[in-house]
Scaffold this active site. Structure first.
Site, PDB file in Angstrom:
ATOM      1  CG  HIS A  92       5.299  -5.371  -5.220  1.00 49.75           C
ATOM      2  ND1 HIS A  92       4.038  -5.257  -4.685  1.00 49.75           N
ATOM      3  CD2 HIS A  92       5.977  -4.274  -4.814  1.00 49.75           C
ATOM      4  CE1 HIS A  92       3.954  -4.144  -3.998  1.00 49.75           C
ATOM      5  NE2 HIS A  92       5.112  -3.525  -4.063  1.00 49.75           N
ATOM      6  N   GLY A 122       0.833  -1.204   0.000  1.00 50.87           N
ATOM      7  CA  GLY A 122       0.000   0.000   0.000  1.00 50.87           C
ATOM      8  C   GLY A 122       0.864   1.249   0.000  1.00 50.87           C
ATOM      9  CB  CYS A 141       5.179  -4.032   0.252  1.00 50.48           C
ATOM     10  SG  CYS A 141       6.486  -4.194  -0.942  1.00 50.48           S
ATOM     11  CE1 TYR A 142       1.056   0.590   5.892  1.00 53.75           C
ATOM     12  CE2 TYR A 142      -0.469  -1.252   6.070  1.00 53.75           C
ATOM     13  CZ  TYR A 142      -0.028  -0.022   6.508  1.00 53.75           C
ATOM     14  OH  TYR A 142      -0.645   0.584   7.571  1.00 53.75           O
ATOM     15  CB  SER A 177     -23.770  -5.323 -27.086  1.00 51.35           C
ATOM     16  OG  SER A 177     -22.676  -6.082 -26.578  1.00 51.35           O
ATOM     17  N   GLY A 178     -23.930  -8.417 -28.448  1.00 51.65           N
ATOM     18  CA  GLY A 178     -23.131  -9.279 -29.311  1.00 51.65           C
ATOM     19  C   GLY A 178     -21.723  -9.430 -28.760  1.00 51.65           C
ATOM     20  N   GLY A 179     -21.345  -8.577 -27.810  1.00 54.10           N
ATOM     21  CA  GLY A 179     -20.032  -8.684 -27.167  1.00 54.10           C
ATOM     22  C   GLY A 179     -19.985  -9.874 -26.216  1.00 54.10           C
ATOM     23  CB  VAL A 180     -17.088 -11.633 -24.647  1.00 60.88           C
ATOM     24  CG1 VAL A 180     -16.882 -12.940 -23.916  1.00 60.88           C
ATOM     25  CG2 VAL A 180     -16.261 -11.586 -25.906  1.00 60.88           C
ATOM     26  CG  ASP A 181     -17.915  -8.655 -20.891  1.00 57.29           C
ATOM     27  OD1 ASP A 181     -17.164  -9.625 -21.098  1.00 57.29           O
ATOM     28  OD2 ASP A 181     -17.499  -7.490 -20.739  1.00 57.29           O
ATOM     29  CB  SER A 182     -24.011  -8.426 -23.144  1.00 56.62           C
ATOM     30  OG  SER A 182     -23.674  -8.460 -24.504  1.00 56.62           O
ATOM     31  CE  LYS A 241     -13.780  -9.022 -22.589  1.00 54.66           C
ATOM     32  NZ  LYS A 241     -14.906  -8.072 -22.673  1.00 54.66           N
ATOM     33  CD  GLU A 264       2.245  -7.978  -6.234  1.00 56.96           C
ATOM     34  OE1 GLU A 264       2.915  -8.835  -5.625  1.00 56.96           O
ATOM     35  OE2 GLU A 264       2.046  -6.838  -5.782  1.00 56.96           O
TER      36      GLU A 264
END
Ligand code: XMP
Length: 504
Positions: free
Chosen positions: A164, A50, A78-79, A217-222, A360, A166
């Site tokens: 870190h 942090g 770290c923190y 919408s045709g997008g992946v998420d929806s 995603k 990550e």
């Protein structure tokens, strides 16, 4: 499902910790330190880094008695490590040397946290405070090249690292995380199939016998969202607003895809309305504004009185809003998810966000687990305002048609040559500048088309793709021959920054 609880002390890398843990096959979730009582029964706990110093008057604190009561391994990064050192009787002081960037990790012994690791490896530091006056029970597990402790062990379950793990600049960081997680006794592997079953159960429970509405919408998420609701067998309506600014034949494709997947959708063809409102408008933000607002109006007209609204909000949106606003309430990036009506529904508990714990790539995996075609799951991102942001200046049907034709040719060529999946996003745009050319035996005076193909990880930065000349040559040839109104084709070789991915 047993999970890894990551307590967020505000580091810019916290989201990455969650990602890395999930990549290693375990389910991780982010919590604010003040929500320690809400973390359930985790199999392991990670305290993030942090920006604060433990000496700051408003430094975030944590009840270590509650932590200890969990009796699971705890890793302080770290923190997190500095806080641990304070709680276990040591102290933390401002360092005379601000350590930022690469350093060497030299483990004291190659077991436990540092099993199967090199004698020395690069780690990434980003801190200015340092641990001092270690208590007699504290063990130094690793040091850096200056002999400064960079990893400490406090009794059985508590471990600290000053670097870190990550970030990819910590070359063996994943191994440190893997080693830490292997210390946990009751950690279940994260399987997308389990997640799917859990989501289906949750959806059935939340929806009950009410009706739930979602936009597609045709997008992946929806698409994943709608298929998930359908699979749950709840009473649902999926509404597709066609604003006429989609790619060539996209509206028809969306309808066909949903029909093939057995998910009924209602289409609202509002293209006339959108072109009308956009007439003569050239300013990019004004165009976005008009499209965004109109979209909301048309969608809500179709929705009517919603008992429940489902949205395809993803985890990064939730995390972002949590750290920006100090609140766990989710905020969504796209215009139509942010309007007052939705906030009001949210207050009433009428908004369902089943994908809100997923990244995603996990949504894509879930899509595959739900039986979606790889073609749909791996589609390039497409902006909400559609082709309007690929049409600098005014938008009309003629210009949109040119973009649609050119784009279909370009994307077709990318697919034909196996480059679609190698690019993150690719498209054709209109450059509404007339230049002189020769067509047949006549002088032409027509517009140009721009082609753009980029690679990116998160859309924040992007690089243009070095496409083979063959693709560019074939694409240009076809566009110049087949698309009326165009006599020139350009390839966009701009990085982001300073350019953006879209032209507007
Ligand atoms: P830029 O052009 O900002 O685009 O580099 C980054 C990513 O965001 C998409 N994009 C949008 N998506 N509404 C959206 O839903 C928008 O107004 C919008 N503008 C850009 C763009 O396609 C790219 O993936």
């Amino acid at each position: 499902m047993n999970h890894v609880a990551v307590l967020d002390f505000g580091s810019q890398y916290t989201q990455l910790i969650v990602r890395r843990v999930r990549e290693l096959g375990y389910f991780a979730k982010l919590y604010r330190p003040e929500d320690l009582s809400e973390i359930g029964k985790p199999g392991a706990i990670i305290l993030s880094g942090g920006p604060k110093s433990t000496a700051d008057p408003d430094a975030p604190d944590l009840d270590f008695e509650v932590l200890k009561a969990h009796q699971v391994p705890v890793l302080g990064v770290c923190y997190g490590m500095q806080l641990m050192n304070l709680k276990f009787g040591g102290s933390v002081e401002a360092s005379d040397r601000r350590e930022y960037g690469p350093a060497q990790l030299i483990p004291a012994c190659k077991s436990g946290l540092f099993a199967d690791m090199s004698e020395r490896s690069q780690i990434w530091m980003s801190h200015s405070d340092t641990v001092k006056n270690l208590s007699a029970d504290t063990e130094v597990l690793a040091s850096n090249q200056h002999g400064t402790p960079v990893s400490l062990g406090f009794g059985n379950d508590f471990y600290g690292i000053q670097f870190h793990p990550e970030v990819t600049h910590s070359h063996e960081g994943n191994q440190v995380l893997r080693n830490f997680l292997s210390l946990a006794k009751d950690l279940n592997e994260f399987r997308i199939e389990d997640m799917k079953q859990e989501l289906l159960r949750e959806i059935r429970e939340r929806v009950g016998d009410r009706q739930v509405v979602c936009g597609v919408s045709g997008g992946v998420d929806s698409t994943v969202l709608a298929v998930l609701l359908n699979e749950a067998g709840v009473n649902m309506r999926a509404i597709f607003v066609d604003h006429g600014l989609m790619r060539k034949d996209e509206g028809e494709e969306v309808r066909k895809n949903f029909a093939r997947m057995g998910v009924p959708i209602e289409t609202v063809d509002a293209s006339e309305l959108f072109f009308e409102k956009l007439e003569g408008v050239a300013e990019p933000e004004k165009k976005r504004d008009i499209i965004g607002n109109l979209f909301v109006d048309v969608f809500w007209d179709a929705v009517g009185d919603a008992e429940l609204l489902a949205q395809g909000t993803l985890y990064p949106d939730v995390i972002e809003s949590a750290s920006n606003e100090g609140s766990k309430a989710s905020k969504i990036k796209t215009h139509h998810n942010r309007v007052d009506r939705i906030l009001e529904l949210q207050k009433q508990g009428k908004v369902l966000e089943p994908l809100a714990e997923l990244f995603k790539d996990e949504v894509r995996e879930l899509g595959l687990a739900l039986g979606l075609d790889a073609d749909i799951v791996n589609r390039h991102p497409f902006p909400g305002p559609g082709l309007a942001v690929r049409c600098p200046g005014i938008v009309d049907r003629k210009r949109v048609r040119i973009i649609q034709e050119a784009d279909a040719i370009f994307i077709g060529k990318l697919r034909e040559h196996g480059w679609y999946d190698k690019t993150w996003q690719a498209y054709a745009c209109l450059i509404p500048v007339k230049t002189v050319g020769v067509k047949g035996d006549e002088r032409s005076y027509e517009w140009a088309v721009g082609l753009r193909a980029v690679i990116s990880e998160d859309a924040m930065t992007a690089d243009w793709v070095e496409l083979p000349y063959e693709i560019l040559r074939e694409t240009s040839h076809r566009i110049l021959n087949d698309v009326d109104g165009v006599n020139r084709v350009l390839y966009d070789v701009s990085t982001k920054p300073p350019a953006s991915i879209e032209w507007e």
